[in-house]
Design an enzyme around this catalytic site. Sequence first.
Site, PDB file in Angstrom:
ATOM      1  N   ASP A 128       0.850  -1.193   0.000  1.00  0.00           N
ATOM      2  CA  ASP A 128       0.000   0.000   0.000  1.00  0.00           C
ATOM      3  C   ASP A 128       0.884   1.241   0.000  1.00  0.00           C
ATOM      4  O   ASP A 128       1.956   1.259   0.636  1.00  0.00           O
ATOM      5  CB  ASP A 128      -0.911   0.009   1.229  1.00  0.00           C
ATOM      6  N   SER A 153     -25.107   0.855 -10.639  1.00  0.00           N
ATOM      7  CA  SER A 153     -25.230   2.290 -10.352  1.00  0.00           C
ATOM      8  C   SER A 153     -26.435   2.555  -9.436  1.00  0.00           C
ATOM      9  O   SER A 153     -26.369   3.403  -8.541  1.00  0.00           O
ATOM     10  CB  SER A 153     -25.356   3.081 -11.654  1.00  0.00           C
TER      11      SER A 153
END
Length: 260
Positions: free
Chosen positions: A120, A227
């Site tokens: 990360d 969506s």
Amino acid sequence: MISKNIFEQLFKSSSPPVDAKLIKRCQDNLLKHGIDFKSFSLLPDVELKLPKLEGKDIEEHFYNIGELQSAPYRKLLKKLAECSLPPLPKKWSKAAGWRKYTGNKSQSVACPPDDAVIFDVEVLMSAGKRPTLACAASNDAWYGWVSEPLSKGEGHKQYDHVNYENLIPLETDGMEPCGDLDRPRVVVGHNVSYDRAKIKEQYWLNKTGVRFMDTMSMHTCVSGVTSYQRTVLKAKEKEPHPTDDEWMEISSLNSLSEVP
């Protein structure tokens, strides 16, 4: 639709004969849509020698070559998924570059040498797009990377450009290889394309044995949302429709804090 020469190489003798009734239905369907299959000219057959199939048929061929390419990385991922991460360091160094933490000891390293790591990157966006901090973990150790400005305690500056030397080495000391660059290695991250853009070796023209696995992409294909569903999940102040209960139990947004 393909020539007899290619058909016999792809499907061999194991393919069952095509049902005459099926052909008739297809022809009738073409005529129904105004396509006169009777008025055509035949193209000459293509005579082409294909590479030998890796299996008894074309389906097995693609499975086998996919297995050959992915098996080393799946093995590394499985080992990483089944391990218990070592204890977190009690104190992190602010020295520039990579540092390896095992138990109560730490040492400077050119880059994490492990074949499988979780990775990360953090970027102070108000200072530009240069990487600020990075962290990696394997089944044997933790690793921390600190940028030069942060290690020197410099005041806040705006960096307009990201140069090669500002990026994070993951396979070299910056220039020289650390180990066999062609060996299979896997790096796991969430939205890993963002972290990958901060790695030095990813800008080389010649690729190495490192491959990336994105847990966000894995989540999206298993428990992602449409969506409409995304709108429902974000509208937490509104009561969801009863029909939404079923998918809400197994789906979530893509951020690491939301993924179950």
